[in-house]
Scaffold this active site. Sequence first.
Site, short mmCIF file in Angstrom:
data_model
loop_
_atom_site.label_atom_id
_atom_site.label_comp_id
_atom_site.label_asym_id
_atom_site.label_seq_id
_atom_site.Cartn_x
_atom_site.Cartn_y
_atom_site.Cartn_z
N ARG A 227 1.05 14.71 13.13
CA ARG A 227 1.50 14.51 11.76
C ARG A 227 1.46 15.77 10.90
NH1 ARG A 227 -0.73 8.78 9.67
NH2 ARG A 227 1.32 8.47 8.82
N ARG B 184 -4.45 10.87 4.53
CA ARG B 184 -3.39 11.85 4.68
C ARG B 184 -2.40 11.85 3.51
NH1 ARG B 184 0.13 14.51 8.07
NH2 ARG B 184 2.10 13.77 7.29
N ARG C 188 -8.66 -0.37 4.87
CA ARG C 188 -7.83 0.66 4.24
C ARG C 188 -6.48 0.07 3.84
NH1 ARG C 188 -6.25 4.91 7.91
NH2 ARG C 188 -4.85 5.18 6.17
N ASP D 123 5.01 0.65 11.83
CA ASP D 123 3.81 -0.03 11.31
C ASP D 123 3.71 -1.50 11.73
OD1 ASP D 123 3.04 2.33 10.15
OD2 ASP D 123 3.45 1.73 8.08
N LYS E 104 0.83 -1.21 0.00
CA LYS E 104 0.00 0.00 0.00
C LYS E 104 0.86 1.25 0.00
CE LYS E 104 -1.73 1.66 4.01
NZ LYS E 104 -1.48 3.10 4.20
N ASN E 105 1.85 1.28 0.89
CA ASN E 105 2.62 2.52 1.05
C ASN E 105 3.57 2.79 -0.12
OD1 ASN E 105 1.29 3.06 3.36
ND2 ASN E 105 2.99 2.62 4.75
N CYS F 271 -4.61 13.42 12.90
CA CYS F 271 -4.76 12.01 12.54
C CYS F 271 -4.71 11.23 13.84
CB CYS F 271 -3.62 11.60 11.62
SG CYS F 271 -3.49 9.84 11.43
C1 UD1 Z 1 4.58 6.90 6.24
C2 UD1 Z 1 3.68 5.71 6.09
C3 UD1 Z 1 3.18 5.25 7.47
C4 UD1 Z 1 4.37 4.99 8.39
C5 UD1 Z 1 5.30 6.20 8.43
C6 UD1 Z 1 6.57 5.95 9.21
C7 UD1 Z 1 2.68 6.04 3.91
C8 UD1 Z 1 1.47 6.36 3.12
N1 UD1 Z 1 2.55 6.08 5.26
O1 UD1 Z 1 3.81 7.96 6.80
O2 UD1 Z 1 2.42 4.05 7.29
O3 UD1 Z 1 3.89 4.73 9.68
O4 UD1 Z 1 5.69 6.58 7.09
O5 UD1 Z 1 7.26 4.87 8.70
O6 UD1 Z 1 3.72 5.72 3.38
N2 UD1 Z 1 6.70 14.68 10.48
C9 UD1 Z 1 6.75 16.04 10.75
N3 UD1 Z 1 6.65 16.92 9.72
C10 UD1 Z 1 6.48 16.51 8.43
C11 UD1 Z 1 6.42 15.13 8.14
C12 UD1 Z 1 6.53 14.24 9.19
O7 UD1 Z 1 6.91 16.43 11.90
O8 UD1 Z 1 6.40 17.36 7.52
C13 UD1 Z 1 6.81 13.70 11.58
C14 UD1 Z 1 5.54 12.89 11.76
O9 UD1 Z 1 4.61 13.57 12.56
C15 UD1 Z 1 6.07 11.63 12.42
C16 UD1 Z 1 7.44 11.47 11.77
O10 UD1 Z 1 7.79 12.75 11.24
O11 UD1 Z 1 6.22 11.83 13.79
C17 UD1 Z 1 7.50 10.43 10.67
O12 UD1 Z 1 6.54 10.71 9.69
P1 UD1 Z 1 6.70 10.31 8.16
O13 UD1 Z 1 7.91 9.46 7.96
O14 UD1 Z 1 6.56 11.54 7.36
O15 UD1 Z 1 5.42 9.40 7.95
P2 UD1 Z 1 4.36 9.46 6.78
O16 UD1 Z 1 5.05 9.71 5.49
O17 UD1 Z 1 3.23 10.32 7.18
#
Ligand code: UD1
Length: 419
Positions: free
Chosen positions: A121, A92, A396, A304, A22-23, A116
């Site tokens: 996030r 998201r 999902r 995850d 999925k991701n 979320c």
């Molecule tokens: C992706 C995955 C999710 C997984 C996560 C971490 C997808 C669709 N989702 O989510 O399943 O759990 O990676 O492996 O691929 N953060 C900030 N600012 C930002 C972006 C992120 O502070 O602009 C923080 C987030 O709140 C979180 C951390 O960074 O605490 C990691 O987030 P991130 O790696 O961005 O996760 P996602 O891409 O949202």
Amino acid sequence: MDKLKIQGGVQLNGTVQVSGAKNAALPILISAILGGGKSRFERVPALQDIKTTELVLNHLGLASTFENGVMTLDATKIATVDAPYDLVRKMRASVLVLGPLLAREGRAKVSLPGGCAIGARPIDFHLSALEKLGAKITLEGGYVIAEAKRLRGNRVAFEFPSVGATENAMMAATLADGETLLENCAKEPEIVDLAISLRSMGAKIEGEGTEHIRIQGVNSLSGANHRIVGDRIEAGTFLAVALATRGKIRVEGLAPHHLEAVLAKFESSGAKIHRDADAITLESTGRARGTDFQTQPFPGFPTDMQAQFMAAMCLADGPSLITETIFENRFMHVPELTRLGADLTIRGNSVLVRGKEKLIAAPVMATDLRASASLVMGGLCAEGETTVSRIYHLDRGYERMEEKLRSLGAKIDRVKDES
Ligand code: UD1
């Protein structure tokens, strides 16, 4: 709304084919925006999040077909650069349209995703990376508006190796003027898969899977032709089921090194792991041993898989200390697992699990995607009939989960929730 009824206490054994990740699929489908023509993707899992992505792309003007795991997306014309709240709030990952729309059309207006269930996030890393590439970003009425006639290659150093921010910046940089160097990038296999797919469109990218990704911008990209990588989290979930029910399960269709940190912890808990070229077998050797771990960006233990490993540790011999370092509020499964008789204590960002000899069935409620999987696992182990409600979270992210579990011997049924 559907719920699952599970008769627990059955040992699960057999072989499962893993679906496309999925991701990986979400950003890859979205990256079709960058191409001037038709893209074709194989092994796309039939999931609610994929349907949402298709709807978002249709809204933007991409025509699509989706049959037997093959999705085609025609991006010849982009109809609008606005991604409204109604679509973005459902998922998201929709914020990933920002980079590709901006790079191709010079403008994007995307709703902020909002809070979320697993934490605040924010998307600040996404936005500052796009600013570094020359975008003017404004926030207006809950929307991010990004503008740049043409993005310019630059050096972008991420504060944290965010998966989504790395993907957004990587996609945007493919059409920028000149070279971009992304530093402190996420190294997840899904990033590597996105880079492979972007290369099939003519993008010039190197270094994916390491901290540094170098992108040479090009003037235009063609459609993509790509097969999605296997879902390491789905695979890990089924292996955790084998550990929890003390069975033997083989998962086929993924690269074992994508799951190495989890496999090492399965081994610490006493399970036998057999690695093949594109398959993994977990054989339980009896009651699992309590095992400590903490979540980390790849190649560390994935957040995850935290909830599912915790569910297995609820039945282990000896305590486990589980620490979540990626998301600040990812223990919503803890009170629900407690309803099944698990002994869990939250201390800050850690949970102390004191393994029990058995769990007892109870009605529980799914709260987020991976938490839902952990509750299904709890139900598979608990004595009696467990009902898991609000399983739309599960739909999902897991393709035909109860069907796959049934093929391993689980007594599990989907029923309409009348309450
Ligand atoms: C992706 C995955 C999710 C997984 C996560 C971490 C997808 C669709 N989702 O989510 O399943 O759990 O990676 O492996 O691929 N953060 C900030 N600012 C930002 C972006 C992120 O502070 O602009 C923080 C987030 O709140 C979180 C951390 O960074 O605490 C990691 O987030 P991130 O790696 O961005 O996760 P996602 O891409 O949202």
